[in-house]
Structures are given as C-alpha cells and as structure tokens.
Write a protein that holds these residues in place. Structure first.
Motif, mmCIF file in Angstrom:
data_model
loop_
_atom_site.group_PDB
_atom_site.id
_atom_site.type_symbol
_atom_site.label_atom_id
_atom_site.label_comp_id
_atom_site.label_asym_id
_atom_site.label_seq_id
_atom_site.Cartn_x
_atom_site.Cartn_y
_atom_site.Cartn_z
ATOM 1 N N ARG A 1 10.416 2.842 3.156
ATOM 2 C CA ARG A 1 9.000 3.206 3.129
ATOM 3 C C ARG A 1 8.582 3.341 1.671
ATOM 4 N N ALA A 2 7.487 2.697 1.309
ATOM 5 C CA ALA A 2 7.001 2.738 -0.071
ATOM 6 C C ALA A 2 6.244 4.036 -0.313
ATOM 7 N N GLN B 1 0.864 -1.177 0.000
ATOM 8 C CA GLN B 1 0.000 0.000 0.000
ATOM 9 C C GLN B 1 0.900 1.227 0.000
ATOM 10 N N ALA B 2 0.369 2.337 -0.531
ATOM 11 C CA ALA B 2 1.129 3.587 -0.495
ATOM 12 C C ALA B 2 1.467 3.905 0.948
ATOM 13 N N ASP B 3 2.702 4.336 1.165
ATOM 14 C CA ASP B 3 3.137 4.780 2.489
ATOM 15 C C ASP B 3 3.397 3.677 3.500
ATOM 16 N N SER B 4 3.462 2.427 3.051
ATOM 17 C CA SER B 4 3.720 1.377 4.044
ATOM 18 C C SER B 4 5.217 1.310 4.366
ATOM 19 N N ALA C 1 8.410 4.613 -5.348
ATOM 20 C CA ALA C 1 9.741 5.026 -4.891
ATOM 21 C C ALA C 1 9.900 4.531 -3.463
ATOM 22 N N TYR C 2 11.138 4.471 -2.984
ATOM 23 C CA TYR C 2 11.389 3.992 -1.628
ATOM 24 C C TYR C 2 12.279 4.980 -0.880
#
Ligand code: ZN
Length: 243
Positions: A153-154, A141-144, A166-167
């Motif tokens: 963090r994704a 998920q976004a922001d996991s 991006a990470y």
C-alpha cells in the motif's frame, strides 16, 4: 550485495550504498527501489539468491527519484519490461522535468570530512552522476493498494522529496520507508532511527512532515533506504529520529 531475510517472504538487500527490498509471493516478486546504476549485478544476484529470475518481478515500486534508489532500474527494464510505480508528485522528477537531488557540489563542498570523502568516491564509482529518467512510471495516489506480491500500500510521506512514498506490506506490519526515515548512513557515525543528513533533502524543513505522515501508519518493522532493519513500534523509531 548482502541479503537479509526479514520475514518468510520479505528481504532487505544492502547494495553498494543504499538498500532495496524484495517481496515474494509464490513465483512472483515485487521490487522496491533498486540502488545505484552499478548495483544492477547485485540486484540480479539478490533475485538469484532467492532462486528467482528477474523475469519473476511483476512490478517495481519507487520511494523517490534519487539515483541511489532508481539507478539500476533502466538496466533492469532493458532485460525485463516491467511496470514501475511512484507517488504522483514524484513523476516530474522521473520525467526529468524537475530535480530535487543534492548536486555534485553539495557533496564536494563537504569532502573535508573524511567520512564524506570516502563515501563520495564509493558513490561516484557506483554511477552517482548518472541522470536517470523513467518517464513511463505510473502514478500512485496516496493510500492506493497495489495488486502485486506482498499487497503493498502506497503511503505518501513528502519531505525528503515532494512525492516521497513509503510502502506498507499487506498485514505484515512492515513498512519500507525509503529516505523518509533511515537507520544509518555511511557519512554519519550515529546508528538507529534518524533523518538523512539535511543536504540530501529537497526541503530539509519538511523532513519532519514526512515523519508526521509516517506516524499515521501502523507498523512495527522498518526497512529503510539506508541502514539495517529496525524492529519496534514505528512511533518509537519516529521519536528517535526527531531527536
Ligand atoms: Zn537515499
């Protein structure tokens, strides 16, 4: 393969025609992206250069499902079964249900340009026409936040592809941008922060949306999918890429 140390435990590796990133925490590693299929030997060599073995890799993060970023993952998994992760909207491409990659024709039709012709030969030898599927990939998920070396963090930044991710690496200020923001490419003379040439993108009009998403991140070091490390405020890099 050429390994560049970015920070004590963060390394950008130049493969045949794209980059991958290794992040170290003690004996454990995180790998982000993995080059073309023929980059497998370079990938193993880059891990060895750090004094590690591929068995030390705890997870593989994928920025997007293009062959220059996931090509060597099947060969890696054959030797060392390790979880792979990608943005949730990238999964249909990793499962082979949908394709958002430039076709061979997209490349060939531009081969009248000498830079493109030379690069096309290089990537063909690197396995560019191999179809890669990684159906076991886990959705992010976004922001996991991930419990992996480097505390990545994704950050969803769709545009180049639908699920491009991006990470951010913990509190280092380092962001791994994949093809949402690059700093050079074999087929363009220009260096510095830029967008990938439009024909590679699934939805070129949305490339700026990817930059908008990146602009929300707090970072001062860019590790791109193509081109060298870039140091400076991410907002400055994004401004340059928009021009
Ligand atoms: Zn790429």
């Amino acid at each position: 393969m050429k390994l560049h140390q970015v920070m004590t435990n963060v390394f950008l590796v130049e493969g045949i025609a794209s980059n991958w990133v290794l992040v170290r925490d003690g004996r454990d590693l995180t790998l982000i992206d993995a080059g073309y299929p023929k980059d497998i030997d370079g990938l193993v060599a880059s891990v060895a250069q750090l004094g590690h073995r591929i068995e030390d890799i705890r997870g593989v993060l994928i920025t997007h499902a293009h062959v220059d970023h996931i090509g060597a993952i099947p060969a890696l998994l054959a030797r060392h079964a390790v979880p792979t992760y990608a943005g949730e909207h990238e999964l249909p491409m990793l499962e082979g249900e949908r394709h958002e990659q430039a076709t061979t024709w997209d490349v060939i039709s531009r081969c009248w340009r000498p830079r493109v012709a030379k690069w096309a030969v290089t990537i063909a030898r690197a396995g560019a026409r191999t179809s890669i599927q990684l159906p076991e990939t886990r959705a992010l998920q976004a922001d996991s936040r991930l419990d992996l070396p480097g505390a990545p963090r994704a950050a969803a930044c769709p545009g180049h592809t639908s699920g491009h991710t991006a990470y951010l690496l913990g509190e280092t200020g380092i962001v791994v941008t994949g093809d949402a923001l690059i700093t050079g490419h074999s087929i363009v003379a220009r260096t510095g922060p830029q967008l990938v040439p439009a024909f590679f993108s699934h939805a070129p009009a949305q490339m700026n949306a990817g930059l908008d998403a990146l602009a929300r991140l707090d970072a001062d070091t860019v590790l791109p999918g193509h081109g060298p490390v870039w140091r400076g405020p991410l907002t400055t890099a994004i401004e340059q890429a928009r021009n």
